[in-house]
Structures are given as C-alpha cells and as structure tokens.
Design a protein around this motif. Structure first.
Motif, PDB file in Angstrom:
ATOM      1  N   GLU A 127       0.770  -1.258  -0.081  1.00 12.46           N
ATOM      2  CA  GLU A 127       0.068  -0.092  -0.097  1.00 12.46           C
ATOM      3  C   GLU A 127       0.796   1.381   0.108  1.00 12.46           C
ATOM      4  O   GLU A 127       0.679   2.084  -0.510  1.00 12.46           O
ATOM      5  CB  GLU A 127      -0.938  -0.017   1.180  1.00 12.46           C
ATOM      6  CG  GLU A 127      -2.029  -1.018   1.482  1.00 12.46           C
ATOM      7  CD  GLU A 127      -3.283  -0.940   0.338  1.00 12.46           C
ATOM      8  OE1 GLU A 127      -4.012   0.103   0.432  1.00 12.46           O
ATOM      9  OE2 GLU A 127      -3.143  -1.613  -0.804  1.00 12.46           O
ATOM     10  N   ASN A 128       2.082   1.061   0.457  1.00  6.43           N
ATOM     11  CA  ASN A 128       3.088   2.322   0.672  1.00  6.43           C
ATOM     12  C   ASN A 128       3.678   2.718  -0.605  1.00  6.43           C
ATOM     13  O   ASN A 128       4.594   3.360  -0.739  1.00  6.43           O
ATOM     14  CB  ASN A 128       4.080   1.955   1.809  1.00  6.43           C
ATOM     15  CG  ASN A 128       3.538   1.799   3.082  1.00  6.43           C
ATOM     16  OD1 ASN A 128       3.075   2.827   3.696  1.00  6.43           O
ATOM     17  ND2 ASN A 128       3.328   0.645   3.622  1.00  6.43           N
ATOM     18  N   ALA A 129       3.492   1.781  -1.808  1.00  5.07           N
ATOM     19  CA  ALA A 129       4.073   2.129  -3.097  1.00  5.07           C
ATOM     20  C   ALA A 129       2.867   2.043  -4.087  1.00  5.07           C
ATOM     21  O   ALA A 129       2.980   1.828  -5.332  1.00  5.07           O
ATOM     22  CB  ALA A 129       5.178   1.053  -3.526  1.00  5.07           C
ATOM     23  N   LEU A 130       1.670   2.059  -3.407  1.00  7.17           N
ATOM     24  CA  LEU A 130       0.438   1.886  -4.507  1.00  7.17           C
ATOM     25  C   LEU A 130      -0.570   2.966  -4.205  1.00  7.17           C
ATOM     26  O   LEU A 130      -0.801   4.217  -4.872  1.00  7.17           O
ATOM     27  CB  LEU A 130      -0.354   0.582  -4.107  1.00  7.17           C
ATOM     28  CG  LEU A 130      -1.542   0.231  -4.744  1.00  7.17           C
ATOM     29  CD1 LEU A 130      -1.217  -0.117  -6.412  1.00  7.17           C
ATOM     30  CD2 LEU A 130      -2.236  -1.006  -4.140  1.00  7.17           C
ATOM     31  N   VAL A 131      -1.288   3.034  -2.956  1.00  3.65           N
ATOM     32  CA  VAL A 131      -2.279   4.084  -2.745  1.00  3.65           C
ATOM     33  C   VAL A 131      -1.297   5.402  -2.589  1.00  3.65           C
ATOM     34  O   VAL A 131      -2.018   6.282  -3.146  1.00  3.65           O
ATOM     35  CB  VAL A 131      -2.856   3.802  -1.428  1.00  3.65           C
ATOM     36  CG1 VAL A 131      -3.820   5.045  -0.861  1.00  3.65           C
ATOM     37  CG2 VAL A 131      -3.878   2.609  -1.591  1.00  3.65           C
ATOM     38  N   THR A 132      -0.357   5.401  -2.001  1.00  7.63           N
ATOM     39  CA  THR A 132       0.636   6.525  -1.950  1.00  7.63           C
ATOM     40  C   THR A 132       1.125   7.016  -3.350  1.00  7.63           C
ATOM     41  O   THR A 132       1.357   8.241  -3.299  1.00  7.63           O
ATOM     42  CB  THR A 132       1.865   6.466  -0.921  1.00  7.63           C
ATOM     43  OG1 THR A 132       2.419   5.235  -1.340  1.00  7.63           O
ATOM     44  CG2 THR A 132       1.456   6.074   0.548  1.00  7.63           C
ATOM     45  N   ARG A 133       1.240   6.230  -4.187  1.00 10.26           N
ATOM     46  CA  ARG A 133       1.715   6.448  -5.507  1.00 10.26           C
ATOM     47  C   ARG A 133       0.765   7.052  -6.242  1.00 10.26           C
ATOM     48  O   ARG A 133       0.936   8.058  -6.998  1.00 10.26           O
ATOM     49  CB  ARG A 133       2.260   5.176  -6.058  1.00 10.26           C
ATOM     50  CG  ARG A 133       3.064   6.034  -7.441  1.00 10.26           C
ATOM     51  CD  ARG A 133       4.092   4.633  -7.860  1.00 10.26           C
ATOM     52  NE  ARG A 133       4.979   5.056  -8.714  1.00 10.26           N
ATOM     53  CZ  ARG A 133       5.758   4.308  -9.645  1.00 10.26           C
ATOM     54  NH1 ARG A 133       5.594   2.893  -9.192  1.00 10.26           N
ATOM     55  NH2 ARG A 133       6.518   4.530 -10.436  1.00 10.26           N
ATOM     56  N   VAL A 134      -0.559   6.771  -6.008  1.00 10.21           N
ATOM     57  CA  VAL A 134      -1.680   7.357  -6.790  1.00 10.21           C
ATOM     58  C   VAL A 134      -2.021   8.464  -6.234  1.00 10.21           C
ATOM     59  O   VAL A 134      -2.500   9.678  -6.796  1.00 10.21           O
ATOM     60  CB  VAL A 134      -3.025   6.278  -6.773  1.00 10.21           C
ATOM     61  CG1 VAL A 134      -4.281   7.061  -7.271  1.00 10.21           C
ATOM     62  CG2 VAL A 134      -2.647   5.159  -7.409  1.00 10.21           C
ATOM     63  N   HIS A 135      -1.936   8.835  -4.705  1.00 12.11           N
ATOM     64  CA  HIS A 135      -2.063   9.804  -3.909  1.00 12.11           C
ATOM     65  C   HIS A 135      -0.714  10.378  -3.195  1.00 12.11           C
ATOM     66  O   HIS A 135      -0.644  10.181  -2.044  1.00 12.11           O
ATOM     67  CB  HIS A 135      -3.106   9.769  -2.862  1.00 12.11           C
ATOM     68  CG  HIS A 135      -4.377   9.149  -3.556  1.00 12.11           C
ATOM     69  ND1 HIS A 135      -5.480  10.074  -3.947  1.00 12.11           N
ATOM     70  CD2 HIS A 135      -5.029   7.969  -3.536  1.00 12.11           C
ATOM     71  CE1 HIS A 135      -6.625   9.413  -4.501  1.00 12.11           C
ATOM     72  NE2 HIS A 135      -6.228   7.884  -4.184  1.00 12.11           N
TER      73      HIS A 135
END
Length: 292
Positions: A127-135
């Motif tokens: 999630e720390n390279a997914l949601v944070t990358r989208v947001h």
C-alpha cells in the motif's frame, strides 16, 4: 476439473496487467470447486500443525487487490480448517500517528508471524507504493527528511522504496519466513457488479463507501502502479501470483493450491523427534497414568 498448475499464475518475467486473466475456467461446478477447496485447505492445515511443532519456518501470505476483490471472504474460506493458534490476520488501515513516527515498514515488521505460524496481511506493505503513489500527497504525512513537497516524490523515490521492500522481504526470507504474495486480479466490470450488489442488498450496505467510487475513477492509475509492483518486486524468494478473481470460488481454490503445492516441497518440515529418554519410557508413563 482442470488440472491446476501453480506456475501458470506466478509472475516470473515482465508482465502487462492487460494481458493477465481475471477469469479462469476450472471446468467444474461451483459445488465441485468448493469440495476441492475443502480437501486442499485441510492438507494446508495439516502442514501448519507440523510447522507449529517444528518451529523453524513461518509463512507470510500477502493479499493485494482492488476494493471488492474478495480478500475478507477468501481469508475466511481458505484458512477455515486451521487451528486458531496457527494463523494471525492483520488488516492494515490508514497509518496511525504512532506508525507515522516510524519508517513505512515498521508496522508490518512488528506484525510478522512467529516461526511455526501463518500470518496473513489483508492489504500489505505494498500500500506504501500503491495508494501513496496514486495519492502522492499522502507521503508528506510520513515526514521524511528531504521530502518537503509532492515535487520531491519522483521516480527515484519510488525506486528506493521498491529496493527497501525487496531488501525487507529478502531479509525475512533468509530468516525462515516463506512468503506468498497474491495479486487478486479483478476486472473493472466485475467490480461494478459487486459495488452494485452492496447497494442493492441491505445486509451489504455497510460495506459501501462513496470513497469506493472515487478510487474506481482512478482504476487505470492503480493498474499502472500494480504493473510496476509486480514487475519490480516478484523475486524467487518472494514471488507474486496473479490470481484471476472474477469468480471468488475459483480464486480461493487457486490460492489454497499455491500454498499447498509449494509448502509440500519443504521436505525438511517435520515433527520433532521425541527425546530418547522420553521415548524409552513411554510404557512407564502409560502405566503411571493407568494406575491413577
């Protein structure tokens, strides 16, 4: 039923998300699939019992997928026959203030399973390279030195984050944790059906959030990020499996089969031998008890 070859789902080279299947035909009825799942999960549970006694390996199961991919029900069905002492499930939400005072892997590290146990991460360190990358603005909450604005969050930043994740997984693998990473590959059309079901069925209403629709609008962004994750972090010591999950029954069986077929290759997982003195005196101990 179609013979399941687990390597068909392993990410072992460069992939494109659009080329991955969201459906998989097992050529079997739902009833037959559920029966086979029951058989396989019992075998996985037996391995866990032996692992608990053996005490040398832990198993980490990582589940990632878009909303409605079926993570919660999958956990319930795949691990149903486990002794409750043998499996711990963690559902990672938005980081707390305490968690944000540590590096992004800290809260995942302290949740790792002990040797002899299964740990299931419902959403994971990815999630720390997914949601944070989208947001990317979410990264600013981590208060990282040198990252003062969204402009500082560039490709080099994400490459370093992937390196941190790979090093983390390599370290725990070298110390006895067997890692399984499952990308629950849901089609956008099937997600639509499942979101509608949440709205149409009163007992499912509580699962719906307007935020689900906002994230759905960013579907293509998420798929690009997942593609990057799968290509850069599927390693021999921590492989990704892209699991078609438009059918929940099929995805549950596929994951149980990956677990079983992989774990049964660990021929060194055995129940410990009894101490020679205890073994020699089993008859005596039995007589003591029978005399009571």
């Amino acid at each position: 039923m179609e013979n399941i070859k687990i390597n068909d789902f392993k990410v072992s080279g460069s992939i494109k998300i659009k080329d991955l299947k969201t459906e998989y035909n097992l050529d079997a009825s739902k009833k037959k699939i559920k029966k086979e799942l029951k058989n396989v999960r019992k075998e996985v549970a037996k391995i866990q019992d032996t692992m608990y006694a053996h005490g040398k390996y832990a198993v980490l199961v990582c589940l990632q997928g878009m909303d409605t991919a079926g993570k919660d029900s999958l956990i319930r069905e795949v691990f149903k026959d486990f002794n409750s002492r043998g499996v711990v499930v963690y559902s990672f939400k938005v980081p707390t203030d305490l968690e944000l005072k540590h590096d992004f892997l800290w809260r995942h590290y302290i949740a790792l399973p002990a040797r002899g146990k299964f740990g299931v991460f419902n959403r994971t360190h990815y999630e720390n390279a997914l949601v944070t990358r989208v947001h990317p603005s979410y990264i600013l909450r981590e208060n990282i030195p040198g990252v003062d604005s969204v402009d500082d969050i560039n490709e080099e930043f994400w490459e370093k984050r992937f390196e941190d994740i790979n090093n983390f997984e390599k370290h725990i693998s070298q110390n006895g944790t067997i890692i399984f990473k499952f990308f629950l590959n849901l089609s956008k059309e099937e997600q639509k059906h499942r979101l509608l079901r949440r709205l149409e069925l009163e007992k499912k209403n509580w699962k719906f959030s307007p935020g689900d629709l906002k994230e759905r609008d960013l579907w293509d962004n998420y798929m690009l990020c997942y593609e990057d994750i799968l290509n850069k972090t599927s390693k021999p010591y921590a492989p990704w499996y892209a699991i078609p999950c438009d059918s929940k029954h099929t995805s549950r069986l596929l994951i149980a089969k990956v677990l079983y077929d992989t774990l049964k290759t660990y021929t060194d997982i055995k129940e410990p031998e009894l101490d020679d003195d205890i073994k020699a005196n089993i008859g005596l101990y039995k007589k003591q008890l029978e005399k009571e």
